[in-house]
Design a protein around this motif. Structure first.
Motif, PDB file in Angstrom:
ATOM      1  N   SER A 181     -56.955 -61.113 -32.056  1.00  0.00           N
ATOM      2  CA  SER A 181     -57.069 -62.085 -30.978  1.00  0.00           C
ATOM      3  C   SER A 181     -56.333 -61.615 -29.725  1.00  0.00           C
ATOM      4  N   GLU A 182     -56.996 -61.728 -28.601  1.00  0.00           N
ATOM      5  CA  GLU A 182     -56.395 -61.329 -27.329  1.00  0.00           C
ATOM      6  C   GLU A 182     -55.109 -62.100 -27.056  1.00  0.00           C
ATOM      7  N   ASP A 183     -55.060 -63.361 -27.476  1.00  0.00           N
ATOM      8  CA  ASP A 183     -53.901 -64.208 -27.234  1.00  0.00           C
ATOM      9  C   ASP A 183     -52.645 -63.710 -27.934  1.00  0.00           C
ATOM     10  N   ARG A 184     -52.794 -62.861 -28.950  1.00  0.00           N
ATOM     11  CA  ARG A 184     -51.649 -62.370 -29.724  1.00  0.00           C
ATOM     12  C   ARG A 184     -51.066 -61.080 -29.158  1.00  0.00           C
ATOM     13  N   LEU A 185     -51.670 -60.556 -28.102  1.00  0.00           N
ATOM     14  CA  LEU A 185     -51.276 -59.249 -27.584  1.00  0.00           C
ATOM     15  C   LEU A 185     -50.812 -59.329 -26.138  1.00  0.00           C
ATOM     16  N   ILE A 186     -49.625 -58.805 -25.875  1.00  0.00           N
ATOM     17  CA  ILE A 186     -49.058 -58.758 -24.524  1.00  0.00           C
ATOM     18  C   ILE A 186     -48.733 -57.305 -24.214  1.00  0.00           C
ATOM     19  N   THR A 187     -49.052 -56.856 -23.021  1.00  0.00           N
ATOM     20  CA  THR A 187     -48.825 -55.454 -22.677  1.00  0.00           C
ATOM     21  C   THR A 187     -47.781 -55.281 -21.579  1.00  0.00           C
ATOM     22  N   THR A 188     -47.121 -54.140 -21.614  1.00  0.00           N
ATOM     23  CA  THR A 188     -46.205 -53.736 -20.545  1.00  0.00           C
ATOM     24  C   THR A 188     -46.107 -52.219 -20.574  1.00  0.00           C
ATOM     25  N   GLY A 189     -45.589 -51.632 -19.502  1.00  0.00           N
ATOM     26  CA  GLY A 189     -45.452 -50.183 -19.433  1.00  0.00           C
ATOM     27  C   GLY A 189     -44.063 -49.776 -18.998  1.00  0.00           C
ATOM     28  N   TYR A 190     -43.487 -48.786 -19.671  1.00  0.00           N
ATOM     29  CA  TYR A 190     -42.150 -48.299 -19.345  1.00  0.00           C
ATOM     30  C   TYR A 190     -42.157 -46.936 -18.665  1.00  0.00           C
ATOM     31  N   GLY A 191     -43.333 -46.352 -18.478  1.00  0.00           N
ATOM     32  CA  GLY A 191     -43.373 -45.028 -17.884  1.00  0.00           C
ATOM     33  C   GLY A 191     -42.555 -44.050 -18.696  1.00  0.00           C
ATOM     34  N   GLU A 192     -41.682 -43.276 -18.023  1.00  0.00           N
ATOM     35  CA  GLU A 192     -40.848 -42.273 -18.695  1.00  0.00           C
ATOM     36  C   GLU A 192     -39.416 -42.748 -18.892  1.00  0.00           C
ATOM     37  N   THR A 193     -39.146 -44.058 -18.683  1.00  0.00           N
ATOM     38  CA  THR A 193     -37.768 -44.562 -18.682  1.00  0.00           C
ATOM     39  C   THR A 193     -37.154 -44.735 -20.059  1.00  0.00           C
ATOM     40  N   VAL A 194     -37.956 -44.729 -21.135  1.00  0.00           N
ATOM     41  CA  VAL A 194     -37.405 -44.931 -22.490  1.00  0.00           C
ATOM     42  C   VAL A 194     -37.901 -43.830 -23.430  1.00  0.00           C
ATOM     43  N   PRO A 195     -37.448 -42.598 -23.250  1.00  0.00           N
ATOM     44  CA  PRO A 195     -37.874 -41.529 -24.162  1.00  0.00           C
ATOM     45  C   PRO A 195     -37.324 -41.756 -25.561  1.00  0.00           C
ATOM     46  N   MET A 196     -38.096 -41.407 -26.571  1.00  0.00           N
ATOM     47  CA  MET A 196     -37.640 -41.508 -27.943  1.00  0.00           C
ATOM     48  C   MET A 196     -36.691 -40.360 -28.258  1.00  0.00           C
ATOM     49  N   VAL A 197     -37.006 -39.204 -27.696  1.00  0.00           N
ATOM     50  CA  VAL A 197     -36.173 -38.018 -27.852  1.00  0.00           C
ATOM     51  C   VAL A 197     -36.091 -37.326 -26.488  1.00  0.00           C
ATOM     52  N   PRO A 198     -35.114 -36.462 -26.262  1.00  0.00           N
ATOM     53  CA  PRO A 198     -35.036 -35.752 -24.987  1.00  0.00           C
ATOM     54  C   PRO A 198     -36.303 -34.950 -24.707  1.00  0.00           C
ATOM     55  N   ASN A 199     -36.733 -34.967 -23.456  1.00  0.00           N
ATOM     56  CA  ASN A 199     -37.944 -34.241 -23.071  1.00  0.00           C
ATOM     57  C   ASN A 199     -37.635 -32.756 -22.870  1.00  0.00           C
ATOM     58  N   GLU A 200     -37.369 -32.049 -23.973  1.00  0.00           N
ATOM     59  CA  GLU A 200     -36.954 -30.649 -23.881  1.00  0.00           C
ATOM     60  C   GLU A 200     -38.047 -29.657 -24.257  1.00  0.00           C
ATOM     61  N   THR A 201     -38.981 -30.067 -25.108  1.00  0.00           N
ATOM     62  CA  THR A 201     -40.069 -29.193 -25.544  1.00  0.00           C
ATOM     63  C   THR A 201     -41.377 -29.971 -25.507  1.00  0.00           C
ATOM     64  N   GLU A 202     -42.487 -29.265 -25.632  1.00  0.00           N
ATOM     65  CA  GLU A 202     -43.775 -29.946 -25.645  1.00  0.00           C
ATOM     66  C   GLU A 202     -43.886 -30.855 -26.858  1.00  0.00           C
TER      67      GLU A 202
END
Length: 210
Positions: free
Chosen positions: A167-188
């Motif tokens: 259901s569309e009503d159950r889903l909310i979207t947002t975007g963080y861009g590059e501000t919340v990396p899971m790991v350091p952006n050191e390799t591909e």
């Protein structure tokens, strides 16, 4: 630009729903990136155990509207996660989902992954829950571009899940861009992990824990 939290990362949901992920209560994160994720794993990561609760997502929709309406924050001005309008999930999970580079178009691999996500979200265990889809990117490219791309990826994932019966009503979207990396952006490889969408389970309104 181009997981206990089950984030849909580089969603390679690499989105990994870009790369994507899913999460539990704050700090309760399940990392499933790089795995052949099953619906059972997703349910375990995202299930907020309640009883006698029906899905009531309108308060969250209204909250997001308040957060985003008239805030005057331009994508190019967002430098940190706290600047992004978002709702605090109770649980989160991260999984890998690939998009074409610099694109919000789902790859066949990601469509397969999201079909599994849809099965989990439509299951009896999760049917009373609402979810926030948060898009992320790696650090390649312009900040503003990455913010817009992360939002597009989250919206693309939402549209696909709706097609699969969520259901569309159950889903909310947002975007963080590059501000919340899971790991350091050191390799591909690490950048692929950061290109993702996090699937956050929002606590049911006035819920009663088991």
């Amino acid at each position: 630009m181009n997981t206990r939290q089950l984030q849909i990362h580089s969603w390679v949901f690499a989105a990994a729903l870009f790369g994507c992920s899913l999460s539990f209560a704050q700090g309760d994160t399940t990392d499933l990136t790089g795995q052949d994720v099953t619906a059972e794993q997703l349910v375990e990561a995202l299930n907020i155990r309640t009883r006698g609760i029906e899905a009531k997502c309108s308060p969250y929709q209204e909250q997001m509207t308040r957060l985003t309406r008239g805030i005057g924050v331009k994508p190019e001005d967002v430098k940190a996660a706290e600047d992004v309008p978002a709702i605090e999930p109770a649980r989160t999970a991260s999984v890998s989902a690939t998009f074409e580079r610099n694109s919000a178009t789902l790859t066949p691999e990601t469509e397969k992954l999201l079909s599994t996500v849809a099965v989990a979200l439509n299951s009896q265990d999760l049917s009373a829950q609402c979810f926030q889809l948060a898009g992320h990117t790696c650090d390649l490219g312009d900040d503003a571009y990455n913010m817009q791309l992360s939002r597009k990826r989250a919206d693309t994932v939402k549209a696909y899940l709706i097609e699969k019966g969520v259901s569309e009503d159950r889903l909310i979207t947002t975007g963080y861009g590059e501000t919340v990396p899971m790991v350091p952006n050191e390799t591909e490889i690490s950048r692929e992990k950061n290109r993702r969408v996090d699937l956050g389970a929002l606590a049911p309104v006035a819920m009663e824990y088991q």
